[in-house]
Design an enzyme around this catalytic site. Sequence first.
Site: not given
Ligand code: EPU
Length: 420
Positions: A22-23, A118, A123, A307, A399
């Site tokens: 998915k990711n 969320c 986030r 995850d 999802r």
């Molecule tokens: N964060 C910030 N500011 C930003 C971006 C992130 O503070 O601009 C914080 C977030 O709030 C969070 C942390 O940094 O506390 C990590 O966020 P990250 O950006 O690494 O995660 P993401 O890109 O939003 C993806 C996956 C998540 C997975 C995380 C961590 C996708 C679509 N989502 O999210 O997947 O948990 O990386 O590995 O790729 C899931 O699949 O169930 C899922 C939540």
Amino acid sequence: MDRFIIRGGRRLEGEITIGGAKNAGLKLMVAGLLTGERLILSNVPQIADIATMRDLLRQHGVAVENVDAEGRTLSIGGPIESVEAPYDIVSKMRASILVLGPLLARMHEARVSLPGGCAIGTRPVDMHLKGLETLGAQIRLENGYINASAPGGLVGDRVVLPFASVGATENLLMAATLAKGRTEIVNAAREPEIGDLVECLNRMGARISGSGTGTLVIDGVEALHGAEHAIMADRIECGTYACAAGITGGDLRLIGGRIGDLGAVIRTLEEAGVEVIAEENAIRVRRDGPLQGVDIMTEPYPGFPTDMQAQFMAMLSVAEGASMITETIFENRYMHVPELNRMGARINVHGSSAIIRGVPSLSGAPVMATDLRASFSLILAGLAAQGETVLSRIYHLDRGYEAVDRKLAAVGASIERVRE
Ligand code: EPU
């Protein structure tokens, strides 16, 4: 809303095929915005988030067509007619924010709804926005929308991320492929899904090096072209079914699972008393002896993935001894704890840590899914519990996990989807 009825206590045995990630798939679809030519993606999982991404790309005017009858191979491409990602889609799926960088890079403007918080945390997207500003974008936040423009196009620069955010790395990486000159992303996330994205972008004509390291170097090019790419296997789906073998004392062969992506997960499984055997194009996971408590801290890759946190918590709730889990990535990712406790688990949360005192067995109960991974932790608990578990709100599962009931029933679980 559909529900699952699970009758627990059965040992799982057999084969489960792991689908496309998915990711990785979501970002690879977004990469289709970077070219007017066709991007052909295969091994596309049949999950709701992929359907939502399809809707979003179509909203931008881009054609998304099924190459095969099932839609496991997609063809994406064409001119972009709208640079707006509206609230109704972005609020449904946060990964929509990833269109921002590609739209800015190719169209020099974008209007994307702010995603908001969320179920697992606040986030924010500050790192995405600051990084794009460093590449020359002008960004205004107005009426809940990010209005971004880069009149002469983006310009490469050095971006140092304060935290190795997966999404910020991907947004900047895609944006930089069409920026003028060289971009360096320092403290980039190293998740395998980013490696898959880099591989596809380079096939499309991008010039990216440093994949798998903390520094990505991107030399911008004039335009990207069409390509074909097969989405990598889903390491989290694979790890999740490994926990199903672990919690039921089962023996599962996970076809297509890639051992190299699962280092920390496999080490933790082994420490907990679960045997993991690498086979050709498969991972075999089985348990004969007792489960042992272990301590886990979630970290960016190559650390233990957030995850997988909820699924391990379910498994450790029936282990011998105590375990401690510390969640460092998201501030609110323990929504499954009260539900697991309703099934007889003994888990206490103290700030970002949870103490899990193993119990001999769980008992079935009506429980509610709150987010994708938390939902699967309740399925795992239900598979091991005595009696019947009714899991409601399983749209969270749909999802991100394909055909959960079919895959689990095929290896001996009693699980039934009740449609409403
Ligand atoms: N964060 C910030 N500011 C930003 C971006 C992130 O503070 O601009 C914080 C977030 O709030 C969070 C942390 O940094 O506390 C990590 O966020 P990250 O950006 O690494 O995660 P993401 O890109 O939003 C993806 C996956 C998540 C997975 C995380 C961590 C996708 C679509 N989502 O999210 O997947 O948990 O990386 O590995 O790729 C899931 O699949 O169930 C899922 C939540």
